[in-house]
Design a protein around this motif. Structure first.
Motif, PDB file in Angstrom:
ATOM      1  N   SER A  40      -0.973  10.283   5.284  1.00  0.00           N
ATOM      2  CA  SER A  40       0.159  11.210   5.110  1.00  0.00           C
ATOM      3  C   SER A  40       0.719  11.661   6.456  1.00  0.00           C
ATOM      4  N   SER A  71       0.862  -1.195   0.000  1.00  0.00           N
ATOM      5  CA  SER A  71       0.000   0.000   0.000  1.00  0.00           C
ATOM      6  C   SER A  71       0.891   1.235   0.000  1.00  0.00           C
ATOM      7  N   SER A  89       0.225   5.758  -4.872  1.00  0.00           N
ATOM      8  CA  SER A  89      -0.756   4.770  -4.402  1.00  0.00           C
ATOM      9  C   SER A  89      -1.423   4.117  -5.603  1.00  0.00           C
ATOM     10  N   TYR A  95     -10.717  16.665   1.810  1.00  0.00           N
ATOM     11  CA  TYR A  95     -10.792  15.734   2.912  1.00  0.00           C
ATOM     12  C   TYR A  95     -11.254  16.480   4.161  1.00  0.00           C
ATOM     13  N   GLU A 105      -4.766  -3.203  -3.967  1.00  0.00           N
ATOM     14  CA  GLU A 105      -4.045  -2.493  -2.912  1.00  0.00           C
ATOM     15  C   GLU A 105      -2.609  -2.422  -3.392  1.00  0.00           C
ATOM     16  N   GLY A 106      -1.936  -1.330  -3.112  1.00  0.00           N
ATOM     17  CA  GLY A 106      -0.530  -1.277  -3.500  1.00  0.00           C
ATOM     18  C   GLY A 106       0.004   0.135  -3.483  1.00  0.00           C
TER      19      GLY A 106
HETATM   20  C1  LIG Z   1      -4.885   6.992  -0.994  1.00  0.00           C
HETATM   21  C2  LIG Z   1      -3.912   7.851  -0.273  1.00  0.00           C
HETATM   22  C3  LIG Z   1      -2.944   7.342   0.597  1.00  0.00           C
HETATM   23  C4  LIG Z   1      -2.907   5.915   1.013  1.00  0.00           C
HETATM   24  O1  LIG Z   1      -2.880   5.049  -0.036  1.00  0.00           O
HETATM   25  P1  LIG Z   1      -3.092   3.480   0.201  1.00  0.00           P
HETATM   26  O2  LIG Z   1      -2.484   2.872  -1.014  1.00  0.00           O
HETATM   27  O3  LIG Z   1      -4.585   3.280   0.270  1.00  0.00           O
HETATM   28  O4  LIG Z   1      -2.418   3.089   1.448  1.00  0.00           O
HETATM   29  C5  LIG Z   1      -2.029   8.221   1.148  1.00  0.00           C
HETATM   30  N1  LIG Z   1      -2.063   9.533   0.872  1.00  0.00           N
HETATM   31  C6  LIG Z   1      -3.000  10.057   0.063  1.00  0.00           C
HETATM   32  C7  LIG Z   1      -2.981  11.534  -0.213  1.00  0.00           C
HETATM   33  C8  LIG Z   1      -3.969   9.242  -0.515  1.00  0.00           C
HETATM   34  O5  LIG Z   1      -4.926   9.770  -1.283  1.00  0.00           O
END
Ligand SMILES: *Cc1c(COP(=O)(O)O)cnc(C)c1O
Length: 386
Positions: A83, A53, A183, A330, A194-195
């Motif tokens: 983040s 992830s 991501s 967000y 996932e990744g």
């Molecule tokens: C989606 C996202 C993540 C986390 O990504 P994952 O692959 O779901 O762990 C981190 N930071 C931001 C800004 C994201 O949009």
């Protein structure tokens, strides 16, 4: 329901995953390194480490930069919680730099002001994590200049931004940062279900990311401290994790990457159409491309409260009621109950809170038709007419 985002899976993607499933390796085979190579060649970075992830990749990035207890990490409040959480995993303290209300990215002016104060107080950050909100790069040249001046390291959270450009070069080339993270969650530009993936141009950082991804274990004799006991021998030389990507995921990512230009092209065309058609609606549209060319992961509009009394909640509910899967990206991270329990208080980042009260993400994804988009536009016109 028209979703705000959706993956685009082709027959070739399905065949690639099935072929991986029938191969000798389900994990730790040749496909993931091939995917890593494809990504780093596309963006022009020297080293790539794929993970399970982006959250894991951010965690590894902090550890590779030796973030630990007593350190400070600064990021944007308008981001997904990962983040900021990555710093907490390492025992560091997170601080939030308010956003620029026009780009929704971390404000470089605010960053510069906070650094002046932090230098006086002896509270400079070890790492700053700018987030390329909605796929549009932060002003990385300016952030990199400040990094040189104040001695902090930079991790780009480019989870939204694979396929975007900054100053005519791909996001991910790490020209202005130590590490960049992508991501591959299904709503992002390219998916592996996932990744995630961390990129760097620094060989030592690349080696550390690779080691930490897989238990801190090495089979490289040059890194070992003892004599080999035989061909089975390996050494754990640090405390790592199992954050590996599977071959099935790597196969999906490799196949998806073939279509990234088409994905970005369609996203850009939809963004242009929104700009052309949302002229009679009391909303502020996202910034247009400048030195940063967005991947258009999200299309975020803001209710223009100088032109309408209709509030965001009303617009949101009306659109959902019409079968339009709008979302909000967000909630400021520090307003989450967990962060409140750590002592962060409302009012910390006024521009972020103002943004949060007005923002709505409207649908945008490669498989979205013009007819779907016209339906969204018509409902926006009906709900928030000027
Ligand atoms: C989606 C996202 C993540 C986390 O990504 P994952 O692959 O779901 O762990 C981190 N930071 C931001 C800004 C994201 O949009």
């Amino acid at each position: 329901m028209i979703p705000y985002g959706r993956q685009s899976i082709s027959d070739a993607d399905v065949e690639a995953v099935v072929a991986a499933l029938r191969s000798d390796f389900l994990t730790q085979g040749p496909i993931v390194p091939g995917f890593e190579r494809a990504v780093r060649e596309r963006v022009g970075a020297r080293f790539a480490v794929a993970t399970n992830s982006a959250t894991s990749a951010l965690h590894l990035a902090c550890l590779a930069l030796e973030v630990g207890p007593g350190d400070r990490v600064w990021t944007s409040p308008i981001t997904f919680v990962a983040s900021a959480n990555c710093a907490l995993y390492c025992g560091a303290v997170v601080e939030f730099v308010d956003i620029d209300p026009d780009s929704f990215n971390m404000s470089v002016d605010r960053l510069a002001e906070m650094l002046v104060l932090a230098e006086q107080n002896g509270t400079l950050p070890k790492v700053v994590i700018p987030v390329h909100m909605a796929g549009r790069s932060c002003d990385m040249a300016a952030i990199s200049r400040l990094a040189g001046q104040y001695g902090f390291r930079v991790i780009e959270d480019a989870s939204h931004a694979i396929g975007g450009d900054y100053r005519n070069r791909p996001v991910g080339d790490c020209r202005f940062s130590d590490i960049t993270v992508f991501s591959f969650h299904p709503v992002k530009i390219v998916t592996t279900a996932e990744g995630g993936l961390a990129l760097t141009n620094d060989e030592a950082l690349g080696r550390r990311l690779d080691l930490l991804r897989s238990h801190g274990i090495t089979r490289d004799p040059a890194l070992m401290s003892k004599e080999s006991d035989g061909a089975w021998y390996y050494e754990q030389i640090g405390l790592g994790f199992n954050f590996r990507m599977t071959e099935l995921q790597g196969a999906l990512g490799r196949s998806q990457l073939e279509r990234i230009d088409a994905f970005i092209g369609r996203r850009r065309a939809l963004a242009t159409r929104y700009r052309e058609h949302l002229t009679d609606v009391a909303v502020r549209l996202p910034p247009q491309d400048g030195e940063a060319v967005s991947s258009w992961h999200l299309y975020v509009i803001r209710i223009d409260s100088t032109r309408t009394n209709i509030d965001r909640r009303h617009v949101f509910d009306a659109l959902r009621g019409a079968g339009i899967g709008v979302n909000v990206h967000y909630i400021p991270v520090y307003l989450q109950p967990y962060y409140q329990s750590l002592g962060y208080r409302p009012g910390l980042c006024p521009a972020a809170e103002r943004y949060y009260s007005e923002a709505i993400s409207i649908p945008l994804f490669p498989g979205m038709t013009d007819v779907d988009q016209d339906y969204v536009i018509e409902h926006l016109e009906r709900t928030v007419a000027k």
